[in-house]
Design a protein around this motif. Structure first.
Motif, mmCIF file in Angstrom:
data_model
loop_
_atom_site.group_PDB
_atom_site.id
_atom_site.type_symbol
_atom_site.label_atom_id
_atom_site.label_comp_id
_atom_site.label_asym_id
_atom_site.label_seq_id
_atom_site.Cartn_x
_atom_site.Cartn_y
_atom_site.Cartn_z
ATOM 1 N N SER A 1 5.389 -2.365 8.385
ATOM 2 C CA SER A 1 4.503 -1.910 9.435
ATOM 3 C C SER A 1 4.201 -0.573 9.524
ATOM 4 O O SER A 1 5.015 0.233 8.936
ATOM 5 C CB SER A 1 5.263 -2.535 10.773
ATOM 6 O OG SER A 1 6.369 -1.583 11.032
ATOM 7 N N PRO A 2 3.310 0.055 10.182
ATOM 8 C CA PRO A 2 3.007 1.251 10.214
ATOM 9 C C PRO A 2 4.054 2.085 10.710
ATOM 10 O O PRO A 2 4.080 3.218 10.327
ATOM 11 C CB PRO A 2 1.696 1.476 11.045
ATOM 12 C CG PRO A 2 0.988 0.082 11.031
ATOM 13 C CD PRO A 2 2.025 -0.787 10.645
ATOM 14 N N GLU A 3 4.724 1.600 11.744
ATOM 15 C CA GLU A 3 5.685 2.248 12.266
ATOM 16 C C GLU A 3 6.979 2.704 11.470
ATOM 17 O O GLU A 3 7.408 3.872 11.292
ATOM 18 C CB GLU A 3 6.507 1.698 13.619
ATOM 19 C CG GLU A 3 5.246 1.603 14.634
ATOM 20 C CD GLU A 3 4.300 0.310 14.507
ATOM 21 O OE1 GLU A 3 4.405 -0.361 13.625
ATOM 22 O OE2 GLU A 3 3.199 0.285 15.200
ATOM 23 N N LYS A 4 7.179 1.765 10.660
ATOM 24 C CA LYS A 4 8.377 1.798 9.807
ATOM 25 C C LYS A 4 8.089 2.676 8.557
ATOM 26 O O LYS A 4 8.933 3.483 8.127
ATOM 27 C CB LYS A 4 8.603 0.499 9.023
ATOM 28 C CG LYS A 4 9.237 -0.612 10.085
ATOM 29 C CD LYS A 4 9.408 -1.917 9.662
ATOM 30 C CE LYS A 4 10.168 -2.825 10.591
ATOM 31 N NZ LYS A 4 10.316 -4.085 10.292
ATOM 32 N N VAL A 5 6.782 2.846 7.986
ATOM 33 C CA VAL A 5 6.351 3.699 7.046
ATOM 34 C C VAL A 5 6.174 5.206 7.461
ATOM 35 O O VAL A 5 6.113 5.919 6.534
ATOM 36 C CB VAL A 5 4.971 3.274 6.181
ATOM 37 C CG1 VAL A 5 5.343 1.791 5.609
ATOM 38 C CG2 VAL A 5 3.912 3.145 6.908
ATOM 39 N N LYS A 6 6.175 5.242 8.645
ATOM 40 C CA LYS A 6 5.802 6.806 9.454
ATOM 41 C C LYS A 6 7.255 7.731 8.872
ATOM 42 O O LYS A 6 7.056 8.828 8.551
ATOM 43 C CB LYS A 6 5.739 6.715 10.681
ATOM 44 C CG LYS A 6 4.271 6.483 11.028
ATOM 45 C CD LYS A 6 4.134 6.418 12.637
ATOM 46 C CE LYS A 6 2.704 6.028 12.899
ATOM 47 N NZ LYS A 6 2.535 6.262 14.679
ATOM 48 N N LYS B 1 0.711 -1.390 -0.209
ATOM 49 C CA LYS B 1 -0.056 0.065 -0.105
ATOM 50 C C LYS B 1 0.735 1.302 -0.156
ATOM 51 O O LYS B 1 0.730 2.219 -0.784
ATOM 52 C CB LYS B 1 -0.927 0.010 1.189
ATOM 53 C CG LYS B 1 -1.687 1.170 1.259
ATOM 54 C CD LYS B 1 -2.668 1.149 2.502
ATOM 55 C CE LYS B 1 -3.613 2.329 2.660
ATOM 56 N NZ LYS B 1 -4.401 2.207 3.878
ATOM 57 N N HIS B 2 2.004 1.589 0.753
ATOM 58 C CA HIS B 2 2.914 2.298 0.810
ATOM 59 C C HIS B 2 3.454 2.878 -0.382
ATOM 60 O O HIS B 2 3.456 3.902 -0.815
ATOM 61 C CB HIS B 2 3.684 2.199 1.890
ATOM 62 C CG HIS B 2 4.710 3.241 2.000
ATOM 63 N ND1 HIS B 2 4.569 4.552 2.582
ATOM 64 C CD2 HIS B 2 6.082 3.579 1.551
ATOM 65 C CE1 HIS B 2 5.664 5.404 2.535
ATOM 66 N NE2 HIS B 2 6.446 4.731 1.902
ATOM 67 N N TYR C 1 11.577 9.957 -1.966
ATOM 68 C CA TYR C 1 13.127 9.979 -1.564
ATOM 69 C C TYR C 1 13.345 9.348 -0.398
ATOM 70 O O TYR C 1 14.176 8.187 -0.179
ATOM 71 C CB TYR C 1 13.571 11.144 -1.635
ATOM 72 C CG TYR C 1 14.993 11.580 -1.390
ATOM 73 C CD1 TYR C 1 16.202 11.388 -1.995
ATOM 74 C CD2 TYR C 1 15.162 11.695 0.408
ATOM 75 C CE1 TYR C 1 17.347 11.344 -1.569
ATOM 76 C CE2 TYR C 1 16.558 11.617 0.591
ATOM 77 C CZ TYR C 1 17.759 11.741 -0.233
ATOM 78 O OH TYR C 1 19.229 11.824 -0.082
ATOM 79 N N GLU C 2 12.490 9.460 0.815
ATOM 80 C CA GLU C 2 12.733 8.772 1.875
ATOM 81 C C GLU C 2 12.599 7.316 1.753
ATOM 82 O O GLU C 2 13.380 6.636 2.411
ATOM 83 C CB GLU C 2 11.890 9.335 3.061
ATOM 84 C CG GLU C 2 12.183 10.924 3.256
ATOM 85 C CD GLU C 2 11.627 11.684 2.752
ATOM 86 O OE1 GLU C 2 11.724 13.098 2.728
ATOM 87 O OE2 GLU C 2 10.733 11.362 1.613
ATOM 88 N N THR C 3 11.626 6.766 0.952
ATOM 89 C CA THR C 3 11.323 5.495 0.758
ATOM 90 C C THR C 3 12.448 4.801 0.124
ATOM 91 O O THR C 3 12.951 3.776 0.481
ATOM 92 C CB THR C 3 10.072 5.236 0.107
ATOM 93 O OG1 THR C 3 8.803 6.004 0.758
ATOM 94 C CG2 THR C 3 9.616 3.707 -0.099
ATOM 95 N N ILE C 4 12.845 5.222 -1.098
ATOM 96 C CA ILE C 4 14.077 4.680 -1.626
ATOM 97 C C ILE C 4 15.216 4.602 -0.733
ATOM 98 O O ILE C 4 16.133 3.755 -0.702
ATOM 99 C CB ILE C 4 14.488 5.510 -3.062
ATOM 100 C CG1 ILE C 4 13.227 5.486 -3.895
ATOM 101 C CG2 ILE C 4 15.597 5.162 -3.829
ATOM 102 C CD1 ILE C 4 12.927 4.112 -4.342
ATOM 103 N N GLU C 5 15.582 5.577 0.133
ATOM 104 C CA GLU C 5 16.652 5.582 0.844
ATOM 105 C C GLU C 5 16.660 4.553 1.924
ATOM 106 O O GLU C 5 17.753 4.054 2.222
ATOM 107 C CB GLU C 5 16.846 7.115 1.569
ATOM 108 C CG GLU C 5 17.467 8.287 0.602
ATOM 109 C CD GLU C 5 18.820 7.751 -0.031
ATOM 110 O OE1 GLU C 5 19.542 7.246 0.781
ATOM 111 O OE2 GLU C 5 19.131 7.805 -1.167
ATOM 112 N N ARG C 6 15.339 4.528 2.481
ATOM 113 C CA ARG C 6 15.206 3.134 3.375
ATOM 114 C C ARG C 6 15.353 1.886 2.722
ATOM 115 O O ARG C 6 16.084 0.916 3.390
ATOM 116 C CB ARG C 6 13.613 3.569 3.563
ATOM 117 C CG ARG C 6 13.212 2.118 4.773
ATOM 118 C CD ARG C 6 13.769 1.992 5.942
ATOM 119 N NE ARG C 6 13.671 3.412 6.737
ATOM 120 C CZ ARG C 6 12.263 3.492 7.519
ATOM 121 N NH1 ARG C 6 11.480 2.400 7.623
ATOM 122 N NH2 ARG C 6 12.084 4.293 7.983
ATOM 123 N N LEU C 7 15.109 1.729 1.368
ATOM 124 C CA LEU C 7 15.627 0.381 0.676
ATOM 125 C C LEU C 7 16.900 0.344 0.272
ATOM 126 O O LEU C 7 17.310 -0.702 0.047
ATOM 127 C CB LEU C 7 14.462 0.336 -0.518
ATOM 128 C CG LEU C 7 13.277 0.058 -0.161
ATOM 129 C CD1 LEU C 7 11.818 0.295 -1.490
ATOM 130 C CD2 LEU C 7 12.764 -0.836 0.604
#
Length: 506
Positions: free
Chosen positions: A317-322, A258-259, A328-334
């Motif tokens: 998890s909801p905590e991780k996607v917050k 979903k994210h 940009y933040e999502t790609i950096e997380r991956l």
């Protein structure tokens, strides 16, 4: 230009179909210059005291990007037992594949012993069979001049492949020479595909475990059987697998799916390097080897499972996607995955337990292919069906073929004498002089030892091995597969020939 996959992966969102029609698929990142500067370490490493640098057990310079810290070591006794079991399997490979494939799969999940990994990969992939079916083919390709448009691109990529590994640290060293030979040979073997930059790390990993000829045929099997179409001009197969991965993610981790959907992040942005390089540029090295052990046995489903596990634990998890409010933040997380998730024992356990099967992947493949045809038309570079692992590759082999013959573990010059041969000859004479015991025991003496007994004795270091195979402790060797006392840089002038060095990679 060559199909490209830069050192640090994709950097910007790709519009739909942006990879189509171009081989320079991904632009270099902002730190590409720094990477190239670091990768020139090997140009004068020998004169600057490289020999004094500490090397980890995988061949990486301690303290470099590829090196690992403290690892969970397999107890020596357990390692010896596993080596003995693998020796028995490799010496009776066809029988094991026909009747005990599940046992092979379980042993691949536990990890192939380092001393036998290169040989096992050749058997699992079918590269050994391809070599037997095409004697002299690699030498013929190796002697051919090659297409200049590929040679220049390959040569520019050599220093980027694991620059902190002792095999590739020196510009023009034997590691880079063999890498050039393997990649050039593939462009001649499949001129319609040519060269893709993502093939270089794949070939480099293979060369750490086997000679150039064997590495070439394993590369052929990966490109044609395991990952067909991944390295073709339009890169359509990797785009299809990106959609398959994203669809499977919905069942494995709805939160992560979903994210990524809300952020409109194309799967190509995070999975291209993962899949095309088989995670060789993403995971810690111990995890890379374990993933490859399972990949050669079970096929591309392992690559899908690893990708799903990483996505699930990064964004599941909801905590991780917050903390990932934008693309940009999502790609950096991956790109900066948790070390715990990538740790060997944790990752392998998660991959083994994840319920994603070949049937699910193939069903999803048909769905995504139909959608592709409805929106984009027919594939311009259709690829052959992929084969899911060692058993499928063996079963697809056309017609009867000669069974794989094991090779001796050590090759000796004709005039070499075996240590302990005198004691052995005395022992044999004493046995001959002893009177035969009557009855059942005498009959047992007349019979030669059973093959399984002979193999068990050889694996356990029996005091009287066959004359042409002296006893030897199978311990993990350096990642090149050469003997520990034989430094890579002492052999940089000429490459190992296949027949002379095949079994030094045990």
């Amino acid at each position: 230009m060559a199909k490209s996959l830069e050192e640090n992966g994709p950097r910007a969102p790709a519009a739909e179909g942006s990879l189509s029609g171009t081989r320079e698929s991904l632009a270099p990142g902002p730190d590409a210059a720094a990477t190239d500067e670091l990768s020139s370490l090997g140009s004068d490493s020998e004169t600057n005291g490289f020999a004094e640098r500490r090397i980890d057990k995988f061949g990486f310079i301690v303290g470099s990007q590829g090196a690992e810290g403290a690892l969970e070591e397999v107890p020596l006794e357990v390692l010896r037992q596993r080596e003995s079991k693998w020796l028995d399997m490799l010496n009776n490979w066809d029988k094991w594949m026909a009747k005990k494939h599940k046992k092979i799969r379980l042993r691949c999940q536990k990890g192939i012993p380092p001393s036998l990994r290169g040989r096992a990969w050749q058997y699992l992939s079918g590269g050994k069979v391809k070599l037997q079916q095409n004697p002299g083919k690699f030498d013929e390709l190796d002697m051919s001049p090659g297409d200049p448009k590929w040679l220049d691109v390959i040569e520019r990529d050599l220093h980027r492949q694991f620059p902190f590994h002792e095999m590739f640290v020196s510009r023009g060293g034997h590691g880079q020479q063999d890498l050039f030979r393997v990649l050039k040979a593939y462009t001649l073997y499949r001129p319609e595909e040519g060269y893709c930059q993502a093939q270089a790390p794949i070939a480099a990993v293979l060369l750490m475990h086997m000679p150039a000829e064997q590495a070439f045929w394993c590369l052929v099997q990966i490109c044609e059987k395991y990952l067909p179409g991944y390295y073709s001009e339009k890169l359509e197969a990797i785009q299809l697998d990106g959609e398959i991965l994203f669809s499977l993610l919905q069942k494995v981790s709805p939160v992560a799916h979903k994210h990524l959907s809300q952020q409109k992040i194309d799967p190509l942005l995070y999975m291209t390097e993962w899949f095309m390089c088989a995670f060789s540029r993403t995971l810690p090295w111990s995890s890379v080897l374990r993933v490859w052990d399972m990949f050669f046995c079970e096929g591309v489903k392992i690559i899908f499972r690893v990708g799903l596990v990483l996505l699930k634990h990064a964004l599941g998890s909801p905590e991780k996607v917050k903390g990932c409010q934008g693309q940009y933040e999502t790609i950096e997380r991956l790109r900066s995955l948790s070390p715990k998730v990538m740790q060997e024992a944790f990752l392998v356990q998660e991959v083994v337990e994840l319920p994603v099967t070949e049937r699910q992947i193939e069903r999803e493949h048909l769905i995504q292919l139909r959608r592709w045809q409805e929106t984009r038309g027919e594939l311009q570079c259709p690829s052959p069906p992929r084969l899911h692992g060692a058993k499928a590759i063996l079963e697809a082999e056309p017609g009867p073929r000669p069974s794989l013959q094991p090779s001796p573990s050590i090759r000796l010059p004709p005039d070499a004498s075996l240590s302990g041969s005198k004691g052995k000859s005395k022992t044999s004479k004493q046995v001959q002089k002893e009177p035969r015991k009557p009855g059942k025991e005498s009959g047992q003496q007349d019979r030669p030892p059973a093959p399984s007994q002979a193999k068990a004795a050889a694996a356990a270091g029996d005091a009287s091995p066959p004359q042409d195979v002296p006893p030897k402790d199978l311990a993990p060797q350096d990642p090149q597969g050469s003997a520990p006392q034989d430094s890579a840089h002492h052999r940089s002038q000429e490459s190992l020939t296949s027949q002379e060095s095949e079994d030094t990679y045990l």
